[in-house]
Design a protein around this motif. Structure first.
Motif, PDB file in Angstrom:
ATOM      1  N   UNK A   9      15.922  48.690 115.430  1.00 38.01           N
ATOM      2  CA  UNK A   9      14.960  49.556 115.306  1.00 38.01           C
ATOM      3  C   UNK A   9      13.575  48.906 115.371  1.00 38.01           C
ATOM      4  N   UNK A  10      13.321  47.825 114.642  1.00 34.99           N
ATOM      5  CA  UNK A  10      12.010  46.960 114.597  1.00 34.99           C
ATOM      6  C   UNK A  10      11.739  46.401 115.799  1.00 34.99           C
ATOM      7  N   UNK A  11      12.834  45.878 116.341  1.00 33.34           N
ATOM      8  CA  UNK A  11      12.413  45.240 117.719  1.00 33.34           C
ATOM      9  C   UNK A  11      11.946  46.486 118.531  1.00 33.34           C
ATOM     10  N   UNK A  12      12.718  47.391 118.677  1.00 29.24           N
ATOM     11  CA  UNK A  12      12.189  48.442 119.544  1.00 29.24           C
ATOM     12  C   UNK A  12      10.724  49.186 119.492  1.00 29.24           C
ATOM     13  N   UNK A  13      10.303  49.131 118.262  1.00 29.14           N
ATOM     14  CA  UNK A  13       9.096  49.374 117.575  1.00 29.14           C
ATOM     15  C   UNK A  13       7.903  48.540 118.162  1.00 29.14           C
ATOM     16  N   UNK A  14       8.406  47.255 117.829  1.00 29.84           N
ATOM     17  CA  UNK A  14       7.453  45.991 118.390  1.00 29.84           C
ATOM     18  C   UNK A  14       7.209  46.255 119.713  1.00 29.84           C
ATOM     19  N   UNK A  15       8.131  46.341 120.658  1.00 29.69           N
ATOM     20  CA  UNK A  15       8.178  46.362 122.150  1.00 29.69           C
ATOM     21  C   UNK A  15       7.281  47.667 122.635  1.00 29.69           C
ATOM     22  N   UNK A  16       7.580  48.850 121.698  1.00 28.48           N
ATOM     23  CA  UNK A  16       7.118  50.041 122.493  1.00 28.48           C
ATOM     24  C   UNK A  16       6.112  50.787 121.707  1.00 28.48           C
ATOM     25  N   UNK A  17       5.442  50.206 120.602  1.00 23.74           N
ATOM     26  CA  UNK A  17       4.480  50.947 119.972  1.00 23.74           C
ATOM     27  C   UNK A  17       3.271  51.529 120.490  1.00 23.74           C
ATOM     28  N   UNK A  18       2.819  50.783 121.746  1.00 22.32           N
ATOM     29  CA  UNK A  18       1.609  51.362 122.539  1.00 22.32           C
ATOM     30  C   UNK A  18       2.294  52.692 123.080  1.00 22.32           C
ATOM     31  N   UNK A  19       3.081  52.852 123.484  1.00 22.21           N
ATOM     32  CA  UNK A  19       3.628  54.119 124.050  1.00 22.21           C
ATOM     33  C   UNK A  19       3.652  55.355 123.018  1.00 22.21           C
ATOM     34  N   UNK A  20       4.286  55.028 121.691  1.00 23.87           N
ATOM     35  CA  UNK A  20       4.231  55.837 120.927  1.00 23.87           C
ATOM     36  C   UNK A  20       2.918  56.391 120.324  1.00 23.87           C
ATOM     37  N   UNK A  21       1.752  55.306 120.268  1.00 25.47           N
ATOM     38  CA  UNK A  21       0.222  55.649 120.158  1.00 25.47           C
ATOM     39  C   UNK A  21      -0.162  56.558 120.982  1.00 25.47           C
ATOM     40  N   UNK A  22       0.170  56.196 122.472  1.00 23.81           N
ATOM     41  CA  UNK A  22      -0.218  57.263 123.679  1.00 23.81           C
ATOM     42  C   UNK A  22       0.179  58.577 123.337  1.00 23.81           C
ATOM     43  N   UNK A  23       1.625  58.798 123.074  1.00 20.65           N
ATOM     44  CA  UNK A  23       1.877  60.032 122.722  1.00 20.65           C
ATOM     45  C   UNK A  23       0.999  60.709 121.846  1.00 20.65           C
ATOM     46  N   UNK A  24       0.780  60.121 120.594  1.00 23.93           N
ATOM     47  CA  UNK A  24      -0.139  60.768 119.750  1.00 23.93           C
ATOM     48  C   UNK A  24      -1.520  61.005 119.970  1.00 23.93           C
ATOM     49  N   UNK A  25      -1.922  60.156 120.875  1.00 29.10           N
ATOM     50  CA  UNK A  25      -3.234  60.227 121.427  1.00 29.10           C
ATOM     51  C   UNK A  25      -3.351  61.541 122.318  1.00 29.10           C
ATOM     52  N   UNK A  26      -2.392  61.604 123.175  1.00 31.35           N
ATOM     53  CA  UNK A  26      -2.213  62.529 124.176  1.00 31.35           C
ATOM     54  C   UNK A  26      -2.222  64.082 123.404  1.00 31.35           C
ATOM     55  N   UNK A  27      -1.283  64.306 122.597  1.00 27.37           N
ATOM     56  CA  UNK A  27      -1.196  65.648 121.965  1.00 27.37           C
ATOM     57  C   UNK A  27      -2.265  65.846 121.247  1.00 27.37           C
ATOM     58  N   UNK A  28      -2.687  64.693 120.536  1.00 26.31           N
ATOM     59  CA  UNK A  28      -4.063  64.773 119.507  1.00 26.31           C
ATOM     60  C   UNK A  28      -5.457  65.406 120.442  1.00 26.31           C
ATOM     61  N   UNK A  29      -5.559  64.722 121.762  1.00 27.10           N
ATOM     62  CA  UNK A  29      -6.594  65.161 122.475  1.00 27.10           C
ATOM     63  C   UNK A  29      -6.336  66.424 123.083  1.00 27.10           C
ATOM     64  N   UNK A  30      -5.237  66.885 123.167  1.00 31.00           N
ATOM     65  CA  UNK A  30      -4.801  68.252 123.657  1.00 31.00           C
ATOM     66  C   UNK A  30      -5.263  69.100 122.626  1.00 31.00           C
ATOM     67  N   UNK A  31      -4.770  68.725 121.365  1.00 29.05           N
ATOM     68  CA  UNK A  31      -5.233  69.853 120.171  1.00 29.05           C
ATOM     69  C   UNK A  31      -6.805  70.017 119.911  1.00 29.05           C
ATOM     70  N   UNK A  32      -7.534  68.760 120.063  1.00 29.08           N
ATOM     71  CA  UNK A  32      -8.965  68.707 119.817  1.00 29.08           C
ATOM     72  C   UNK A  32      -9.521  69.690 121.126  1.00 29.08           C
ATOM     73  N   UNK A  33      -8.941  69.561 122.288  1.00 31.32           N
ATOM     74  CA  UNK A  33      -9.629  70.376 123.544  1.00 31.32           C
ATOM     75  C   UNK A  33      -9.263  71.906 123.144  1.00 31.32           C
ATOM     76  N   UNK A  34      -8.153  71.877 122.649  1.00 32.63           N
ATOM     77  CA  UNK A  34      -7.940  73.431 122.286  1.00 32.63           C
ATOM     78  C   UNK A  34      -8.631  74.145 121.232  1.00 32.63           C
ATOM     79  N   UNK A  35      -9.027  73.140 120.125  1.00 33.07           N
ATOM     80  CA  UNK A  35      -9.756  73.674 118.980  1.00 33.07           C
ATOM     81  C   UNK A  35     -11.181  73.607 119.553  1.00 33.07           C
ATOM     82  N   UNK A  36     -11.711  73.172 120.299  1.00 30.91           N
ATOM     83  CA  UNK A  36     -13.133  73.059 120.505  1.00 30.91           C
ATOM     84  C   UNK A  36     -13.303  74.434 121.527  1.00 30.91           C
TER      85      UNK A  36
END
Length: 277
Positions: free
Chosen positions: A1-28
């Motif tokens: 698990x830890x190795x997978x997280x170290x290798x792919x954490x940028x993808x996880x952050x992108x998913x957070x950024x993507x939906x977060x951006x969508x929600x900011x846009x929806x709210x505005x």
């Protein structure tokens, strides 16, 4: 698990950024268009809904085709991630962290808008852009959420795995989002995304018929995936798990990369022919 997280954490952050951006846009957009005392006025409510739909559809397209969206695949929806996990296109731990960060991103986006816009966003009629059944109640909302989720995933699978039009998957997704905002939002609030619904429900403390938005989208998309495989006889290893198949960024799964290559190869061949001619 830890190795997978170290290798792919940028993808996880992108998913957070993507939906977060969508929600900011929806709210505005929702605050500007629907809040009381809004400076914007429209001669007909349908026109206002259309502007909202175009704003959200345009936001979805921008996220999907952004360099970051091309890297993670721009799932930005637990139901989408669960479907690709069901199709063996993403590993279990990657699916878990995708979904976890999608929930985090959705909540962070809503809280950011709440801090920035204050009461116009927090109070009715915007109310943190919560998703609740419309005037026809929960049965109509259930049917609407199941239908729009089923149609979206069916489109994604058909288009993204058809070489001639695969690059248009994100565009078609944005068009569907626009239509859903206009025609589905009055019925169900247009959830189609458990993380998106949770991100609004928690700060608003509004959990009306939450089970619809939690169960209907994943079940509908899983059904769409199974029917797609049965109808096309396509094996899961041939299916691309990105909403923007591209050769610019590696997929999170090597198996998915091989599928993307099958979809992308015809583009490259055509581009070479066009360049020579």
């Amino acid at each position: 698990m830890f190795q997978i997280f170290r290798d792919h954490w940028p993808n996880y952050l992108i998913e957070a950024w993507g939906l977060g951006t969508f929600m900011v846009s929806a709210g505005v957009f929702a605050t500007l268009l629907y809040a009381e005392n809004s400076p914007l006025s429209f001669p007909h409510p349908l026109l206002r809904d259309l502007v909202m739909g175009l704003g959200m559809g345009g936001t979805a397209i921008a996220i999907i085709y952004s360099p970051w969206g091309k890297r993670s695949g721009a799932h930005i929806n637990p139901a989408v991630t669960l479907t690709f996990f069901h199709l063996n296109k993403i590993a279990a731990w990657d699916a878990f962290f995708y979904i976890l960060f999608q929930f985090i991103g959705a909540l962070a986006g809503v809280l950011l808008v709440a801090v920035a816009l204050g009461s116009p966003f927090q109070e009715a009629p915007v109310n943190y852009v919560v998703t609740v059944p419309g005037q026809w109640g929960w049965p109509a909302a259930l049917v609407a959420e199941f239908t729009i989720s089923f149609v979206l995933m069916t489109m994604v699978l058909w288009v993204s795995n058809t070489p001639q039009i695969a690059r248009l998957t994100g565009l078609f997704s944005g068009i569907l989002v626009t239509l859903y905002v206009v025609f589905s939002a009055p019925i169900s609030g247009f959830g189609m995304n458990p993380a998106r619904t949770f991100g609004s429900a928690l700060p608003a403390q509004t959990w009306t018929a939450f089970w619809i938005y939690y169960f209907a989208p994943p079940l509908a998309m899983l059904l769409a995936a199974d029917l797609y495989q049965r109808i096309t006889k396509m094996r899961s290893h041939s299916i691309c798990s990105k909403l923007c198949p591209n050769g610019e960024t590696p997929c999170i799964s090597p198996i998915c990369c091989s599928a993307c290559d099958q979809v992308i190869r015809p583009w490259r061949q055509k581009e070479k022919v066009d360049a020579i001619s």
